[in-house]
Motif scaffolding. Structure first.
Motif, PDB file in Angstrom:
ATOM      1  N   GLY A 101      39.921  26.225  25.535  1.00 15.09           N
ATOM      2  CA  GLY A 101      39.432  27.339  25.087  1.00 15.09           C
ATOM      3  C   GLY A 101      37.853  27.149  25.401  1.00 15.09           C
ATOM      4  O   GLY A 101      37.170  26.176  24.858  1.00 15.09           O
ATOM      5  N   TYR A 148      42.228  32.549  32.219  1.00 14.26           N
ATOM      6  CA  TYR A 148      42.500  33.851  31.456  1.00 14.26           C
ATOM      7  C   TYR A 148      41.232  34.336  30.684  1.00 14.26           C
ATOM      8  O   TYR A 148      40.657  33.315  30.039  1.00 14.26           O
ATOM      9  N   TYR A 149      40.673  35.455  30.729  1.00 16.43           N
ATOM     10  CA  TYR A 149      39.660  36.181  30.005  1.00 16.43           C
ATOM     11  C   TYR A 149      40.450  36.392  28.511  1.00 16.43           C
ATOM     12  O   TYR A 149      41.572  37.112  28.696  1.00 16.43           O
ATOM     13  N   THR A 150      39.942  36.165  27.520  1.00 16.01           N
ATOM     14  CA  THR A 150      40.651  36.478  26.242  1.00 16.01           C
ATOM     15  C   THR A 150      39.651  36.991  25.201  1.00 16.01           C
ATOM     16  O   THR A 150      38.488  37.053  25.444  1.00 16.01           O
ATOM     17  N   THR A 151      40.174  37.530  24.410  1.00 11.44           N
ATOM     18  CA  THR A 151      39.298  37.985  23.066  1.00 11.44           C
ATOM     19  C   THR A 151      39.424  37.021  21.996  1.00 11.44           C
ATOM     20  O   THR A 151      40.266  35.943  22.014  1.00 11.44           O
ATOM     21  N   PHE A 210      40.294  31.070  28.742  1.00 11.73           N
ATOM     22  CA  PHE A 210      41.206  30.175  28.226  1.00 11.73           C
ATOM     23  C   PHE A 210      42.069  29.624  29.520  1.00 11.73           C
ATOM     24  O   PHE A 210      42.261  30.207  30.146  1.00 11.73           O
TER      25      PHE A 210
END
Length: 153
Positions: free
Chosen positions: A70, A96-99, A105
């Motif tokens: 992350g 991945y773009y994550t919240t 990530f």
């Protein structure tokens, strides 16, 4: 995007085995091989099927360590530049773009823990303005496609 029952039958069969011959699918569905071929092409053009890939066992090529990392970006406005730098690291197989806690990530394979440390220090730490947290994966328990079911419209 309208999918009919034949589309769903084809999707179920291909999600179980992407290499299943179209003629075998056609026989099971009671249609011609050409009809299945046309439907599959339509599913690709609609974006329902994105790709059919060969999945290689990483250990068979000497990549015995899998990790998820992350990344927390100090300046999210620089995320595109950072993603492009990550894209150049061949061992990174997913991104991945994550919240939440992490902005980005990634999934990465390394030959062993020492190689993972090298990748983190030499490739990922060069991405300025980031902090990271690494989770080493001991074993993939399962991986599957999403269920192919017709929605109740």
């Amino acid at each position: 995007m309208q999918l009919d029952s034949l589309d769903f039958k084809i999707l179920v069969m291909l999600s179980e085995n992407a290499r299943r011959p179209y003629l075998e699918i056609a026989r099971e569905c009671g249609v011609s091989g050409a009809a299945v071929h046309q439907r599959v092409q339509k599913l690709y053009s609609m974006g329902v099927i994105r790709e059919a890939i060969t999945v290689i066992n990483p250990s068979s090529l000497g990549f015995d360590t899998c990790a998820y990392i992350g990344l927390m970006l100090k300046e999210p406005s620089k995320s595109e530049r950072i993603i492009e730098a990550i894209r150049k690291i061949p061992e990174v197989v997913e991104c991945y773009y994550t919240t939440g806690q992490y902005d980005v990530f990634i999934k990465i394979y390394a030959r062993n823990n020492e190689d993972l440390l090298r990748l983190i220090h030499n490739s990922l730490s060069n991405l300025s303005d980031t902090r990271s947290e690494t989770l080493i994966c001991f074993k993939e328990v399962f991986k599957r496609q999403i269920p192919v079911v017709k929605s109740a419209d």
